[in-house]
Design a protein around this motif. Structure first.
Motif, short mmCIF file in Angstrom:
data_model
loop_
_atom_site.label_atom_id
_atom_site.label_comp_id
_atom_site.label_asym_id
_atom_site.label_seq_id
_atom_site.Cartn_x
_atom_site.Cartn_y
_atom_site.Cartn_z
N ARG A 185 0.86 -1.18 0.00
CA ARG A 185 0.00 0.00 0.00
C ARG A 185 0.90 1.23 0.00
O ARG A 185 1.86 1.32 0.78
N LEU A 186 0.58 2.18 -0.88
CA LEU A 186 1.38 3.39 -1.01
C LEU A 186 0.52 4.61 -0.68
O LEU A 186 -0.60 4.73 -1.19
N VAL A 187 1.04 5.49 0.14
CA VAL A 187 0.32 6.71 0.51
C VAL A 187 1.23 7.91 0.27
O VAL A 187 2.30 8.02 0.90
N GLU A 188 0.80 8.80 -0.63
CA GLU A 188 1.57 10.01 -0.92
C GLU A 188 1.13 11.15 -0.01
O GLU A 188 -0.02 11.21 0.43
N ALA A 233 5.28 3.41 2.18
CA ALA A 233 4.86 2.07 1.76
C ALA A 233 4.60 1.20 2.98
O ALA A 233 5.35 1.25 3.96
N SER A 234 3.56 0.39 2.91
CA SER A 234 3.27 -0.57 3.97
C SER A 234 2.84 -1.88 3.33
O SER A 234 2.50 -1.93 2.16
N GLY A 235 2.89 -2.92 4.09
CA GLY A 235 2.51 -4.23 3.59
C GLY A 235 3.69 -5.16 3.44
O GLY A 235 3.59 -6.35 3.71
N ARG A 236 4.79 -4.62 2.97
CA ARG A 236 6.03 -5.38 2.94
C ARG A 236 7.19 -4.42 2.72
O ARG A 236 7.00 -3.30 2.23
N TYR A 258 1.78 10.75 -8.71
CA TYR A 258 1.46 9.40 -8.22
C TYR A 258 2.75 8.65 -7.90
O TYR A 258 3.71 8.68 -8.67
N CYS A 259 2.72 7.97 -6.78
CA CYS A 259 3.79 7.06 -6.40
C CYS A 259 3.42 5.66 -6.90
O CYS A 259 2.24 5.27 -6.85
N ALA A 260 4.41 4.92 -7.37
CA ALA A 260 4.17 3.57 -7.87
C ALA A 260 5.31 2.67 -7.44
O ALA A 260 6.43 3.15 -7.19
N ALA A 261 5.04 1.36 -7.39
CA ALA A 261 6.09 0.42 -7.01
C ALA A 261 5.86 -0.92 -7.70
O ALA A 261 4.74 -1.27 -8.07
N LYS A 262 6.96 -1.65 -7.85
CA LYS A 262 6.87 -3.01 -8.39
C LYS A 262 8.03 -3.82 -7.84
O LYS A 262 9.07 -3.27 -7.48
N TRP A 299 0.01 1.37 -6.79
CA TRP A 299 -0.13 2.81 -6.99
C TRP A 299 -0.73 3.47 -5.76
O TRP A 299 -1.59 2.88 -5.08
N GLY A 300 -0.29 4.69 -5.51
CA GLY A 300 -0.93 5.51 -4.49
C GLY A 300 -2.11 6.26 -5.08
O GLY A 300 -2.42 6.15 -6.27
#
Length: 128
Positions: free
Chosen positions: A3-6, A24-27, A95-99, A118-119
């Motif tokens: 989970r991403l929070v901007e 980032a949370s969750g991992r 937007y924040c994004a991760a992979k 995505w946030g």
């Protein structure tokens, strides 16, 4: 699941600065790639910057190179986008994004469709 929070968006005058955060949370983000994209009204979402979490190597769009700096805080699983010398054309929703995994090509870094998480986005408005 990540989970991403901007946070950190707002209104600033041209030439000013803002600092965006992506928590980032969750991992843990070790071995992840985190990126910032932005989308202005009636335009496509575009790449701004990315960082490979393990190595801390950052990449930037030409339009922001030398003005924006992407850093990360491993202990708090948070990425930061320091934006200096802001211009009106920087106005957009960011937007924040991760992979998972590093990105070895420009396509993998810069294409929104390759990111899994995505946030919600944060508005940045730069007045002239």
């Amino acid at each position: 699941q990540v989970r991403l929070v901007e946070s950190g968006g707002g209104l600033v005058q041209a030439g000013g600065s803002l600092r965006l955060s992506c928590a980032a949370s969750g991992r843990t983000l070790m071995s992840y790639t985190m990126a910032w994209f932005r989308q202005a009204p009636r335009k496509e979402r575009e790449f701004v910057a990315a960082i490979t979490w393990n190595a801390g190597i950052s990449h930037y769009a030409d339009s922001v190179k030398g003005r924006f700096t992407f850093s990360r805080d491993n202990a708090n699983n948070t990425g930061f986008l320091q934006m200096d010398s802001l211009k009106p054309e920087d106005t957009a929703v960011y937007y924040c994004a991760a992979k998972s995994g590093p990105s070895y090509s420009d396509y993998a870094l810069r294409t929104p469709g390759t990111y899994d998480y995505w946030g919600q986005g944060t508005q940045v408005t730069v007045s002239s």
